[in-house]
Design an enzyme around this catalytic site. Sequence first.
Site, short mmCIF file in Angstrom:
data_model
loop_
_atom_site.label_atom_id
_atom_site.label_comp_id
_atom_site.label_asym_id
_atom_site.label_seq_id
_atom_site.Cartn_x
_atom_site.Cartn_y
_atom_site.Cartn_z
N LEU A 39 0.81 -1.23 0.00
CA LEU A 39 0.00 0.00 0.00
C LEU A 39 0.84 1.27 0.00
CD1 LEU A 39 -1.66 -2.00 2.46
CD2 LEU A 39 -3.36 -0.44 1.55
N THR A 91 -5.63 2.16 -7.47
CA THR A 91 -6.76 3.07 -7.37
C THR A 91 -7.60 3.05 -8.65
OG1 THR A 91 -7.26 5.44 -7.36
CG2 THR A 91 -5.09 4.85 -8.09
N ASP A 92 -8.86 3.45 -8.53
CA ASP A 92 -9.71 3.57 -9.73
C ASP A 92 -9.28 4.74 -10.61
OD1 ASP A 92 -10.57 5.64 -8.10
OD2 ASP A 92 -12.71 5.18 -8.26
N GLU A 93 -8.44 5.64 -10.06
CA GLU A 93 -8.08 6.85 -10.82
C GLU A 93 -7.26 6.52 -12.07
OE1 GLU A 93 -7.04 10.23 -8.40
OE2 GLU A 93 -8.11 9.41 -6.68
N TYR A 108 -0.36 11.71 -10.02
CA TYR A 108 -0.61 10.61 -9.06
C TYR A 108 -1.12 9.37 -9.80
CZ TYR A 108 -3.45 7.77 -5.86
OH TYR A 108 -4.02 6.72 -5.18
N LYS A 117 0.56 5.66 -10.39
CA LYS A 117 -0.07 4.41 -9.95
C LYS A 117 -0.28 3.48 -11.15
CE LYS A 117 -1.45 3.29 -6.42
NZ LYS A 117 -0.80 2.62 -5.24
N PRO A 134 -12.78 24.98 1.02
CA PRO A 134 -12.43 25.29 -0.38
C PRO A 134 -12.97 24.26 -1.37
CG PRO A 134 -10.54 24.39 0.79
CD PRO A 134 -11.66 24.41 1.78
N ARG A 142 -9.19 22.35 -9.49
CA ARG A 142 -7.94 21.57 -9.58
C ARG A 142 -7.60 21.39 -11.07
NH1 ARG A 142 -8.38 15.70 -6.95
NH2 ARG A 142 -7.63 16.68 -5.05
P1 NAD Z 1 -1.60 7.47 2.77
O1 NAD Z 1 -0.96 8.62 2.06
O2 NAD Z 1 -2.52 7.76 3.92
O3 NAD Z 1 -0.47 6.49 3.34
C1 NAD Z 1 0.64 6.13 2.60
C2 NAD Z 1 1.64 5.45 3.53
O4 NAD Z 1 2.77 5.06 2.76
C3 NAD Z 1 2.16 6.36 4.65
O5 NAD Z 1 2.18 5.65 5.88
C4 NAD Z 1 3.57 6.70 4.21
O6 NAD Z 1 4.45 6.96 5.28
C5 NAD Z 1 3.97 5.44 3.46
N1 NAD Z 1 5.02 5.69 2.47
C6 NAD Z 1 5.06 6.67 1.54
N2 NAD Z 1 6.21 6.59 0.84
C7 NAD Z 1 6.89 5.51 1.32
C8 NAD Z 1 8.13 4.89 0.99
N3 NAD Z 1 8.91 5.40 0.02
N4 NAD Z 1 8.50 3.80 1.66
C9 NAD Z 1 7.72 3.28 2.66
N5 NAD Z 1 6.55 3.84 3.03
C10 NAD Z 1 6.14 4.94 2.36
O7 NAD Z 1 -2.31 6.62 1.65
P2 NAD Z 1 -3.68 5.82 1.70
O8 NAD Z 1 -4.79 6.74 1.38
O9 NAD Z 1 -3.74 4.98 2.91
O10 NAD Z 1 -3.49 4.88 0.41
C11 NAD Z 1 -2.82 3.62 0.53
C12 NAD Z 1 -2.78 2.96 -0.83
O11 NAD Z 1 -4.10 2.76 -1.32
C13 NAD Z 1 -2.04 3.78 -1.88
O12 NAD Z 1 -1.30 2.90 -2.68
C14 NAD Z 1 -3.15 4.43 -2.68
O13 NAD Z 1 -2.77 4.68 -4.01
C15 NAD Z 1 -4.23 3.37 -2.60
N6 NAD Z 1 -5.62 3.86 -2.68
C16 NAD Z 1 -6.05 4.88 -1.87
C17 NAD Z 1 -7.38 5.30 -1.94
C18 NAD Z 1 -7.90 6.39 -1.04
O14 NAD Z 1 -9.05 6.82 -1.20
N7 NAD Z 1 -7.15 6.86 -0.06
C19 NAD Z 1 -8.26 4.69 -2.83
C20 NAD Z 1 -7.77 3.64 -3.65
C21 NAD Z 1 -6.46 3.23 -3.55
P1 TYD Z 2 -9.63 14.03 -2.59
O1 TYD Z 2 -10.10 13.69 -1.22
O2 TYD Z 2 -8.37 14.81 -2.75
O3 TYD Z 2 -9.57 12.66 -3.41
P2 TYD Z 2 -9.34 12.41 -5.00
O4 TYD Z 2 -8.81 13.64 -5.62
O5 TYD Z 2 -8.33 11.32 -4.97
O6 TYD Z 2 -10.67 12.00 -5.53
O7 TYD Z 2 -10.78 14.86 -3.32
C1 TYD Z 2 -12.10 14.36 -3.45
C2 TYD Z 2 -12.89 15.35 -4.30
O8 TYD Z 2 -13.02 16.58 -3.56
C3 TYD Z 2 -12.19 15.72 -5.59
O9 TYD Z 2 -13.16 15.87 -6.62
C4 TYD Z 2 -11.53 17.06 -5.29
C5 TYD Z 2 -12.47 17.68 -4.27
N1 TYD Z 2 -11.82 18.57 -3.27
C6 TYD Z 2 -12.30 19.88 -3.09
O10 TYD Z 2 -13.26 20.32 -3.74
N2 TYD Z 2 -11.67 20.66 -2.16
C7 TYD Z 2 -10.60 20.22 -1.42
O11 TYD Z 2 -10.05 20.99 -0.59
C8 TYD Z 2 -10.15 18.87 -1.62
C9 TYD Z 2 -8.99 18.33 -0.84
C10 TYD Z 2 -10.79 18.08 -2.57
#
Ligand code: NAD
Ligand code: TYD
Length: 378
Positions: A83, A135-137, A184, A188, A239, A315
């Site tokens: 992750l 991620t779905d992105e 990003y 990925k 914002p 954005r």
């Molecule tokens: P996050 O940013 O909260 O956590 C990332 C973690 O990775 C942190 O603990 C950070 O310290 C660690 N990290 C970063 N760089 C590192 C490195 N070089 N070596 C070791 N550790 C490192 O992220 P998250 O939201 O928990 O996402 C986790 C995974 O799930 C990611 O791969 C992300 O792409 C994927 N993902 C996230 C979401 C979401 O909505 N957050 C959705 C789908 C997939």
């Molecule tokens: P985010 O939580 O950054 O997730 P992602 O960009 O990975 O989907 O953002 C979710 C949605 O909210 C995205 O459409 C961008 C919007 N957003 C705002 O409008 N204002 C903000 O300050 C942030 C962080 C996100």
Amino acid sequence: MKRTIIITGGAGFIGSHVVRLFVNKYPEYHIINVDKLTYAGNLANLKDVEDKPNYTFVHADICDFDTIYALMQRVHVDGIIHLAAESHVDRSIKDPFTFAKTNVMGTLSLLQAAKLYWESLPEGFEGKRFYHISTDEVYGALQMTHPEGIQPPFTTKASSGEHHLAYGEQFFTEDLKYQPHSPYSAAKASSDHFVRAYHDTYGLPTIVTNCSNNYGPYQFPEKLIPLFINNIRHRKPLPVYGKGENVRDWLYVEDHARAIDVIFHRGTIAETYNIGGFNEWKNIDIIRVLIATTDRLLGRPEGADDDLITYVTDRAGHDLRYAIDSSKLQRELGWEPSLQFEEGIEKTVRWYLDNQDWMDNVTSGDYMKYYEDMYKNR
Ligand code: NAD
Ligand code: TYD
């Protein structure tokens, strides 16, 4: 069965939920959390499991191949759940190099270390598993159109034939081509390609999953939901990018962790599974729910904080709509999300309000500078 599993990024948002689930559910496994502890990694997310005998934290960078390879040999790893990543789109727009380094080179370093170590064993890849969380992105953005011009949201069919409320006709399915737009998602996508290449070229037993937006406790407050809850609490502006019309598909983080458990144990090697709860929301509608819920839980009058909504410059390259079709996972492995969104949001808002110490801890220091820089030109 005894197993040694490395979970990378276990101190982050989703990783901490996965570590907690595995440590508690599988006392016979040794869970090794490998994390660099960037701004997004926080060991306070794991306070409740840090003393468990089957849990070990290793402070390391996944890009450091020598350290990772030596660790895999030392602990005799047989499963990897990956992750660790840079995860925030806005940061990737400002600093794409860091995203390429961690997400692409870091993943490659893990793949190569796992390949070399497992190849050196008499049993080879037998019983081993490299599970990459994506991620779905990577699929890009979906339209918000209906062939007969019906205004969204409307009811439409996913590939399972089931009807869902949606903002467009199309969903992300596993066979859709990758069209990432942000640094990003491009990083990925690249890491996903490397994972598949290691399967196709060397036979590494890999699995990839692509999940929709997660929400819940321990998410760093640069992402929409925790950022806005904290701002509402402190009566700071919210914002909203563009017109707030973008659509995201939200899944409670513990449901994602449960899906990872199911797929790690029962998923088919070389397959991809999409994870999501058919739960599309326009940003502005979520923001209204967040204001109403936070105000209610704080005992403030209804509508007290509606004027915090502040429309700011959009954005760059902002993806219009994400919507995951998770029929394959539901059909083949029987996973389903457990929480309704209203219930999940209530739990989440309550958690952030009850855990102000956690919020103060992660928003001290560098965070304030990042936050001010991010919004000063919008
Ligand atoms: P996050 O940013 O909260 O956590 C990332 C973690 O990775 C942190 O603990 C950070 O310290 C660690 N990290 C970063 N760089 C590192 C490195 N070089 N070596 C070791 N550790 C490192 O992220 P998250 O939201 O928990 O996402 C986790 C995974 O799930 C990611 O791969 C992300 O792409 C994927 N993902 C996230 C979401 C979401 O909505 N957050 C959705 C789908 C997939
Ligand atoms: P985010 O939580 O950054 O997730 P992602 O960009 O990975 O989907 O953002 C979710 C949605 O909210 C995205 O459409 C961008 C919007 N957003 C705002 O409008 N204002 C903000 O300050 C942030 C962080 C996100």
